[in-house]
Design a protein around this motif. Sequence first.
Motif, PDB file in Angstrom:
ATOM      1  N   PHE A 253       0.839  -1.199   0.000  1.00 35.42           N
ATOM      2  CA  PHE A 253       0.000   0.000   0.000  1.00 35.42           C
ATOM      3  C   PHE A 253       0.875   1.251   0.000  1.00 35.42           C
ATOM      4  N   SER A 254       1.870   1.262   0.852  1.00 34.66           N
ATOM      5  CA  SER A 254       2.722   2.436   1.013  1.00 34.66           C
ATOM      6  C   SER A 254       3.599   2.684  -0.214  1.00 34.66           C
ATOM      7  N   ILE A 255       4.043   1.619  -0.874  1.00 31.86           N
ATOM      8  CA  ILE A 255       4.854   1.786  -2.088  1.00 31.86           C
ATOM      9  C   ILE A 255       4.038   2.468  -3.185  1.00 31.86           C
ATOM     10  N   GLY A 256       2.767   2.083  -3.309  1.00 32.02           N
ATOM     11  CA  GLY A 256       1.901   2.745  -4.282  1.00 32.02           C
ATOM     12  C   GLY A 256       1.724   4.217  -3.960  1.00 32.02           C
ATOM     13  N   THR A 257       1.528   4.521  -2.677  1.00 32.70           N
ATOM     14  CA  THR A 257       1.392   5.916  -2.255  1.00 32.70           C
ATOM     15  C   THR A 257       2.666   6.698  -2.541  1.00 32.70           C
ATOM     16  N   PHE A 258       3.798   6.091  -2.256  1.00 30.00           N
ATOM     17  CA  PHE A 258       5.091   6.745  -2.486  1.00 30.00           C
ATOM     18  C   PHE A 258       5.282   7.083  -3.958  1.00 30.00           C
ATOM     19  N   LEU A 259       4.895   6.169  -4.840  1.00 30.84           N
ATOM     20  CA  LEU A 259       5.072   6.387  -6.271  1.00 30.84           C
ATOM     21  C   LEU A 259       4.306   7.623  -6.734  1.00 30.84           C
ATOM     22  N   THR A 260       3.048   7.754  -6.313  1.00 29.67           N
ATOM     23  CA  THR A 260       2.245   8.905  -6.723  1.00 29.67           C
ATOM     24  C   THR A 260       2.789  10.202  -6.140  1.00 29.67           C
ATOM     25  N   LEU A 261       3.155  10.176  -4.880  1.00 27.75           N
ATOM     26  CA  LEU A 261       3.655  11.389  -4.231  1.00 27.75           C
ATOM     27  C   LEU A 261       4.968  11.865  -4.834  1.00 27.75           C
ATOM     28  N   SER A 262       5.699  10.960  -5.447  1.00 25.28           N
ATOM     29  CA  SER A 262       6.977  11.337  -6.059  1.00 25.28           C
ATOM     30  C   SER A 262       6.786  12.117  -7.353  1.00 25.28           C
ATOM     31  N   LEU A 263       5.592  12.080  -7.921  1.00 25.59           N
ATOM     32  CA  LEU A 263       5.305  12.782  -9.176  1.00 25.59           C
ATOM     33  C   LEU A 263       4.840  14.198  -8.853  1.00 25.59           C
ATOM     34  N   PHE A 264       5.790  15.099  -8.625  1.00 25.47           N
ATOM     35  CA  PHE A 264       5.462  16.442  -8.166  1.00 25.47           C
ATOM     36  C   PHE A 264       4.637  17.232  -9.179  1.00 25.47           C
ATOM     37  N   PHE A 265       4.739  16.905 -10.461  1.00 29.98           N
ATOM     38  CA  PHE A 265       3.992  17.656 -11.461  1.00 29.98           C
ATOM     39  C   PHE A 265       2.484  17.508 -11.275  1.00 29.98           C
ATOM     40  N   ILE A 266       2.063  16.459 -10.581  1.00 30.02           N
ATOM     41  CA  ILE A 266       0.632  16.244 -10.352  1.00 30.02           C
ATOM     42  C   ILE A 266       0.033  17.396  -9.561  1.00 30.02           C
ATOM     43  N   ASN A 267       0.854  18.062  -8.736  1.00 30.24           N
ATOM     44  CA  ASN A 267       0.351  19.172  -7.923  1.00 30.24           C
ATOM     45  C   ASN A 267      -0.097  20.363  -8.756  1.00 30.24           C
ATOM     46  N   ARG A 268       0.231  20.381 -10.062  1.00 35.83           N
ATOM     47  CA  ARG A 268      -0.207  21.461 -10.932  1.00 35.83           C
ATOM     48  C   ARG A 268      -1.666  21.320 -11.333  1.00 35.83           C
ATOM     49  N   PHE A 269      -2.217  20.123 -11.201  1.00 37.53           N
ATOM     50  CA  PHE A 269      -3.599  19.888 -11.592  1.00 37.53           C
ATOM     51  C   PHE A 269      -4.554  20.325 -10.479  1.00 37.53           C
ATOM     52  N   ASP A 270      -5.768  20.600 -10.861  1.00 32.74           N
ATOM     53  CA  ASP A 270      -6.791  21.060  -9.922  1.00 32.74           C
ATOM     54  C   ASP A 270      -6.958  20.066  -8.779  1.00 32.74           C
ATOM     55  N   SER A 271      -6.935  20.587  -7.554  1.00 37.01           N
ATOM     56  CA  SER A 271      -6.976  19.709  -6.379  1.00 37.01           C
ATOM     57  C   SER A 271      -8.285  18.927  -6.297  1.00 37.01           C
ATOM     58  N   PHE A 272      -9.403  19.555  -6.661  1.00 35.09           N
ATOM     59  CA  PHE A 272     -10.692  18.871  -6.554  1.00 35.09           C
ATOM     60  C   PHE A 272     -10.783  17.709  -7.541  1.00 35.09           C
ATOM     61  N   LYS A 273     -10.242  17.907  -8.756  1.00 35.73           N
ATOM     62  CA  LYS A 273     -10.246  16.815  -9.737  1.00 35.73           C
ATOM     63  C   LYS A 273      -9.386  15.648  -9.257  1.00 35.73           C
ATOM     64  N   ARG A 274      -8.282  15.961  -8.602  1.00 36.43           N
ATOM     65  CA  ARG A 274      -7.439  14.897  -8.048  1.00 36.43           C
ATOM     66  C   ARG A 274      -8.187  14.124  -6.960  1.00 36.43           C
TER      67      ARG A 274
END
Length: 388
Positions: A253-274
């Motif tokens: 579970f944590s490895i999957g979470t780590f992978l997504t959090l490592s993609l900093f460009f995702i923070n550019r997208f609208d928070s509500f859509k995420r």
Amino acid sequence: MRETTVDKLHIFIVMFFISLIMRMQVPIFTPFAAGFGASSLFIGVILSFTSFANLTGNLIAGPLVDRFGKKIFVILPIFAASGFFIAHGFAGDSMDLLLLHGLNGLALGFFIPAAFTLLSGYAKNSRQQGKNIAINGILSTIASIIGPLVGGKLVEVIGFVNTYYFIGVALLVGGVYAIMFLRERQMVVVHHPQQGSDSGGLTEVLKSPQLLMVYGIGFAVMYIHGVIIYEIPYLAVEQGLSTFNTGQLFSYFSIGTFLTLSLFFINRFDSFKRLMTGLFGMSMCLFALFNSFYSLPILLFFIGLFFGLIMPAMATAITEYAARDMQGRAFAFMSAVYSLGIILSSFITGAIRETISPYFIAFLIGMLALTIVGYVKLRTPQTVTQQI
């Protein structure tokens, strides 16, 4: 600038260390309580009571954090939790565990809103806020990977009681570090024309439809998370798995979470859509888990993947929709909603798991939240967030 960076580093260190220590006890509490003769229902009651106490602490902490500052409400809960974890080693029966776990939840209910509000002071706008939350999420996820493995291994080597002693002493060390190095700083300036300068109370937080939608998603996410936290350790009881094996499952579970959090460009997208995308993904994974489409480790990995998409977006949305002088209360209510999700999931899972799959109920709750929030979103006028 260098001083600001160093101060922020200390906050990350404290939050990482506390997260690491807290994750150590995740895979061991259920078998520890079962060793005292606690049934699955009573274990659910303990977890629900703990989350209720945590919720109470969240609601009390919000106004106090805004009024008296963050640092004191970061440090005091750490020392209190240290004592309660050490006391776990002296427990004589399951009722003692109920009391101690509840008191621990109450103490830590002050820590989360204070820590997040303290961290929010080290960002100039919501994008930097999202990056800070993502970095903290990465560190927390690393703790989630390592912590359960370490906790499970410690039990095999030194036993349950000594493991709780170790956790308590480690928290004590973390509290001393926080006293020495934490500094408060407030740099976030977020203006909301619809809110003006009204600082308000908790009712002002609840008047924002945007915040209510965020809280609705947060509740569903934490209900799902609560089911995972309850069910995975119970495999150790039902199937004779070791605590180390249980820790390994949490690590997927944590490895999957780590992978997504490592993609900093995702923070550019609208928070509500995420938020909406993450909750939908978690719900679909639960549906697959209920129908046994894929193996448990794979599905836990993907649930963690979507969980990592949600958590930074949740904190970013709070800072976007809550005025600066209300952020302590907004984060406190967020933590309270999280606790409520854990309360209901723990209790309901313990009560129904013999007759119906808790994964199916969690799937229904996730889809219901998506439907309601989506409907409200369509009927809510768009607001403009201006960052300075």
